[in-house]
Design an enzyme around this catalytic site. Structure first.
Site, PDB file in Angstrom:
ATOM      1  CB  VAL A   1      -0.659  -0.288   1.241  1.00 25.27           C
ATOM      2  CG1 VAL A   1      -2.094   0.795   0.906  1.00 25.27           C
ATOM      3  CG2 VAL A   1      -1.493  -1.189   1.469  1.00 25.27           C
ATOM      4  CB  ILE A   2       2.624   3.342  -2.437  1.00 26.04           C
ATOM      5  CG1 ILE A   2       3.468   1.983  -2.003  1.00 26.04           C
ATOM      6  CG2 ILE A   2       2.865   4.576  -2.441  1.00 26.04           C
ATOM      7  CD1 ILE A   2       3.905   1.853  -4.008  1.00 26.04           C
TER       8      ILE A   2
ATOM      9  CG  HIS B   1      -8.514   4.502  -0.544  1.00 24.02           C
ATOM     10  ND1 HIS B   1      -9.319   5.333  -0.850  1.00 24.02           N
ATOM     11  CD2 HIS B   1      -8.243   3.331  -0.769  1.00 24.02           C
ATOM     12  CE1 HIS B   1     -10.250   3.777  -1.819  1.00 24.02           C
ATOM     13  NE2 HIS B   1      -9.762   2.558  -1.108  1.00 24.02           N
TER      14      HIS B   1
END
Ligand code: DLZ
Length: 160
Positions: A89-90, A96
């Site tokens: 996850v970046i 988000h």
């Protein structure tokens, strides 16, 4: 003194249980695939190195890290010795990132609390692709290797 560039994936192979009798399932998110593929390769190579045969490793693909929870639940239902979830996850411009990271961490924690198959958390949560690259076969090692070692340790613990 610790340095920011120390390699974190070195471990003592003599302390890792032999995996010849273990079945390990790996659930891999397709988001940031360059990263998750490299993590998965690191995990598989390490499992092989410690004796887990190819036909006792099953890889499940899911679209994104959020889906790792369902994927891991499904994998647990097949009763392997351990499950590894792999995601990246970046941080983007919205919130988000926080929601996905929190949901996945909580979801995987719940699966560990409620079921008898250990689930190993190999989800990178980085500010940039460069940080993720550094931890998926770059200067900070490969977290997939560390996840595979943890899976073997937990599989052995479960068998006690
Ligand atoms: C939507 C989304 C975003 C913005 N970023 C990532 C990410 O950096 N890494 C990741 O694994 N998944 C991301 N996703 C997809 C969500 O995990 C999920 O697949 C969708 O919200 C559909 O449920």
């Amino acid at each position: 003194m610790a340095t920011a560039n120390s390699h974190l994936s070195s471990y003592d192979p003599d302390k890792v249980p032999n995996g010849a009798s273990f079945t390990i399932h790996i659930v891999v998110s397709q988001w940031n695939e360059e990263i998750t593929k490299s993590l998965c390769q690191g995990a598989i190579k390490t499992l092989h190195h410690h004796g887990v045969p190819t036909d006792q490793i099953k890889v499940w693909d899911v679209p994104g890290s959020f889906e790792l929870i369902y994927g891991a639940k499904l994998a647990q239902s097949h009763n392997p010795d351990a499950v590894i979830v792999i995601g990246s996850v970046i941080q983007g411009e919205t919130r988000h990132f926080e929601f996905i990271c929190q949901a996945v961490a909580e979801g995987i924690k719940d699966l560990n609390v409620n079921n008898n198959v250990p689930v190993i958390f190999c989800v990178l949560t980085d500010d940039s692709i460069e940080q993720a690259q550094a931890r998926s076969g770059g200067i900070h090692g490969n977290k997939g290797v560390e996840a595979a070692v943890a899976a073997l340790q937990m599989a052995a613990l479960r068998g006690n």
